[in-house]
Design an enzyme around this catalytic site. Structure first.
Site, short mmCIF file in Angstrom:
data_model
loop_
_atom_site.label_atom_id
_atom_site.label_comp_id
_atom_site.label_asym_id
_atom_site.label_seq_id
_atom_site.Cartn_x
_atom_site.Cartn_y
_atom_site.Cartn_z
N ARG A 285 4.62 -39.84 -51.30
CA ARG A 285 4.36 -40.28 -49.92
C ARG A 285 2.95 -40.77 -49.65
NH1 ARG A 285 7.18 -36.26 -45.67
NH2 ARG A 285 5.58 -34.84 -46.41
N ASP A 286 2.12 -40.87 -50.67
CA ASP A 286 0.79 -41.46 -50.46
C ASP A 286 0.35 -42.20 -51.72
OD1 ASP A 286 -1.43 -42.11 -48.95
OD2 ASP A 286 -2.55 -40.32 -49.52
N LEU A 287 1.25 -42.99 -52.28
CA LEU A 287 0.92 -43.76 -53.48
C LEU A 287 0.00 -44.92 -53.12
CD1 LEU A 287 4.43 -43.93 -55.20
CD2 LEU A 287 2.46 -42.56 -55.92
#
Length: 244
Positions: A102-104
């Site tokens: 969710r935070d690539l």
């Protein structure tokens, strides 16, 4: 008035401190659970009265983001292909273990060499863990359904709308944006705020703007890369390229 101010400040500080601790705890548990050659390895956790120190695998090449900025964009397609395959392998392993990152973004990918080396995925503080043991949180708590978090420039439309409902397909979208950034030096959807980025996505969904393509900015890039980015960044997640 002083008592009210003191109470409010203490509650506010304590609330965010607790959220920070939960994020650190999730990061630690994720790195303990995930063992892969392309995921940054956690060696030790040192806890003091007010801090956590994570001893991680050394990556002398720094962040992929800095590498891209220094180059403008990665023109060596063989290098881009190698690094991206390694990042995808790390994400696929995390998904197989029940995690959605969710935070690539390139800032969360470390390199083992100044010339590229091996990619190491890091920072699982915003991850969602479907298979978390009962005594551990599945994710950093959100205040309510409808909240969004992540890094807006890499976020899929559904992540803006409700972070609680996102799944691995949001990571696929972010991978597409990362590859787009790597090959062009730019971003597919630009904006100075999350609202502007979402608006740019909405224009494409409504047909008033064309979907961004890698070869529009970098015509020398292979068609296969252009197609891969477009398929990964499908705004309708049901049409997004499968992870496999």
């Amino acid at each position: 008035f002083f008592f009210f101010f003191f109470f409010f400040f203490f509650f506010f500080f304590f609330f965010f401190l607790q959220d920070d601790l939960k994020r650190v705890a999730l990061e630690i548990d994720a790195l303990k659970a995930l063992r892969h050659q392309n995921i940054s390895r956690l060696f030790q956790v040192v806890e003091t009265d007010d801090k956590y120190f994570l001893v991680l695998e050394y990556a002398p090449g720094g962040e992929l983001f800095d590498y891209i900025v220094a180059q403008g964009r990665i023109r060596d397609e063989n290098l881009a292909r190698k690094l991206f395959r390694q990042i995808v392998a790390a994400v696929a392993h995390a998904h197989g273990e029940g995690f959605a990152h969710r935070d690539l973004k390139p800032e969360n990918v470390l390199l083992t060499s100044a010339k590229g080396g091996r990619a190491k995925l890091a920072d699982f503080g915003l991850a969602r863990w479907k298979r978390a043991p009962s005594h551990l949180p599945t994710e950093v708590p959100l205040t309510a359904t409808g909240d969004a978090f992540g890094t807006p420039i890499y976020m899929a439309p559904e992540q803006f709308e409700d972070a609680k409902s996102v799944d691995a397909r949001a990571d696929v979208f972010a991978l597409g944006v990362m590859l787009f950034r790597t090959l062009t030096g730019s971003y597919p959807y630009m904006g100075n705020s999350p609202a502007q980025i979402l608006s740019a996505q909405l224009k494409v969904r409504l047909g008033s703007a064309s979907a961004p393509r890698v070869r529009d900015l970098s015509p020398d890039v292979a068609l296969a890369f252009d197609t891969l980015c477009a398929d990964a960044m499908a705004l309708d997640r049901s049409k997004r390229i499968p992870e496999e």
